[in-house]
Scaffold this motif. Structure first.
Motif, PDB file in Angstrom:
ATOM      1  N   SER A  52       0.824  -1.204   0.000  1.00 22.80           N
ATOM      2  CA  SER A  52       0.000   0.000   0.000  1.00 22.80           C
ATOM      3  C   SER A  52       0.859   1.254   0.000  1.00 22.80           C
ATOM      4  O   SER A  52       0.622   2.182  -0.776  1.00 22.80           O
ATOM      5  CB  SER A  52      -0.927  -0.004   1.222  1.00 22.80           C
ATOM      6  N   THR A  53       1.868   1.284   0.847  1.00 21.88           N
ATOM      7  CA  THR A  53       2.750   2.449   0.925  1.00 21.88           C
ATOM      8  C   THR A  53       3.446   2.700  -0.403  1.00 21.88           C
ATOM      9  O   THR A  53       3.552   3.846  -0.858  1.00 21.88           O
ATOM     10  CB  THR A  53       3.804   2.247   2.043  1.00 21.88           C
ATOM     11  N   GLN A  56       0.640   4.157  -2.857  1.00 23.53           N
ATOM     12  CA  GLN A  56      -0.114   5.364  -2.508  1.00 23.53           C
ATOM     13  C   GLN A  56       0.409   6.639  -3.164  1.00 23.53           C
ATOM     14  O   GLN A  56      -0.381   7.496  -3.544  1.00 23.53           O
ATOM     15  CB  GLN A  56      -0.156   5.549  -0.996  1.00 23.53           C
ATOM     16  N   SER A  57       1.691   6.751  -3.311  1.00 24.82           N
ATOM     17  CA  SER A  57       2.228   7.992  -3.899  1.00 24.82           C
ATOM     18  C   SER A  57       1.986   8.075  -5.406  1.00 24.82           C
ATOM     19  O   SER A  57       2.255   9.100  -6.021  1.00 24.82           O
ATOM     20  CB  SER A  57       3.728   8.124  -3.601  1.00 24.82           C
ATOM     21  N   HIS A  58       1.441   7.018  -5.986  1.00 24.22           N
ATOM     22  CA  HIS A  58       1.202   6.994  -7.432  1.00 24.22           C
ATOM     23  C   HIS A  58      -0.279   7.082  -7.795  1.00 24.22           C
ATOM     24  O   HIS A  58      -0.629   6.989  -8.970  1.00 24.22           O
ATOM     25  CB  HIS A  58       1.810   5.719  -8.031  1.00 24.22           C
ATOM     26  N   ILE A  59      -1.120   7.229  -6.783  1.00 28.34           N
ATOM     27  CA  ILE A  59      -2.545   7.377  -7.063  1.00 28.34           C
ATOM     28  C   ILE A  59      -3.052   8.668  -6.416  1.00 28.34           C
ATOM     29  O   ILE A  59      -2.453   9.185  -5.477  1.00 28.34           O
ATOM     30  CB  ILE A  59      -3.359   6.153  -6.584  1.00 28.34           C
ATOM     31  N   PRO A  61      -5.837  11.227  -4.440  1.00 28.89           N
ATOM     32  CA  PRO A  61      -6.667  11.069  -3.233  1.00 28.89           C
ATOM     33  C   PRO A  61      -8.067  10.508  -3.516  1.00 28.89           C
ATOM     34  O   PRO A  61      -8.630   9.802  -2.687  1.00 28.89           O
ATOM     35  CB  PRO A  61      -6.751  12.486  -2.662  1.00 28.89           C
ATOM     36  N   ASP A  63      -8.789   8.331  -5.868  1.00 31.12           N
ATOM     37  CA  ASP A  63      -8.690   6.955  -6.336  1.00 31.12           C
ATOM     38  C   ASP A  63      -8.903   6.006  -5.157  1.00 31.12           C
ATOM     39  O   ASP A  63      -8.655   6.360  -4.003  1.00 31.12           O
ATOM     40  CB  ASP A  63      -7.320   6.685  -6.955  1.00 31.12           C
ATOM     41  N   GLN A  64      -9.356   4.806  -5.451  1.00 31.89           N
ATOM     42  CA  GLN A  64      -9.570   3.801  -4.416  1.00 31.89           C
ATOM     43  C   GLN A  64      -8.731   2.568  -4.715  1.00 31.89           C
ATOM     44  O   GLN A  64      -8.462   2.263  -5.884  1.00 31.89           O
ATOM     45  CB  GLN A  64     -11.050   3.417  -4.348  1.00 31.89           C
ATOM     46  N   MET A  65      -8.326   1.888  -3.644  1.00 29.38           N
ATOM     47  CA  MET A  65      -7.458   0.729  -3.801  1.00 29.38           C
ATOM     48  C   MET A  65      -7.823  -0.298  -2.730  1.00 29.38           C
ATOM     49  O   MET A  65      -8.057   0.056  -1.581  1.00 29.38           O
ATOM     50  CB  MET A  65      -6.000   1.168  -3.646  1.00 29.38           C
TER      51      MET A  65
END
Length: 120
Positions: A52-53, A56-59, A61, A63-65
């Motif tokens: 996840s970490t 996260q920097s590539h999506i 706010p 966006d959902q994952m």
């Protein structure tokens, strides 16, 4: 931790970020497959929070994952190359013939009641 299958699913409200994310998954140093523009399966020993970490920097706010481990049961309709990749990592997993799986999926639910209790 031993390597296992990890599913990463996305929802992009604006535009799928397939091109942007492929180098990120490759940089993990683990094996992965993208079976759709929103679904990836990794073969990795990395803990889920680490994955996840890294992502996260590539999506954005908005966006959902969802990141989840996959167990020992697989069922669905995927291209043969996807099943071949899964089998290459876990040849011990049982797999259904795709034509049989599609036939089972078309059966009425009333016929499937109790089927999970059936053993050969």
């Amino acid at each position: 931790m031993r390597a296992r299958f990890v599913h990463v699913g996305f929802f992009f409200p604006k535009r799928a970020k397939v091109v942007e994310l492929e180098p990120v998954f490759t940089a993990f140093g683990d094996d992965w497959i993208r079976y759709s523009s929103l679904g990836w399966i990794l073969w990795t020993a990395k803990p889920l929070p680490n994955i996840s970490t890294l992502l996260q920097s590539h999506i954005a706010p908005e966006d959902q994952m969802l990141i989840s481990t996959l167990g020992d049961e697989f069922f669905g309709f995927l291209a043969p190359w996807v099943w071949n990749w899964i089998r290459s990592k876990r040849p011990d997993l049982p797999f259904f013939d795709q034509d049989a799986a599609k036939a089972i999926a078309r059966l009425p639910a009333s016929l499937l009641n109790g089927l999970e209790d059936y053993e050969n």
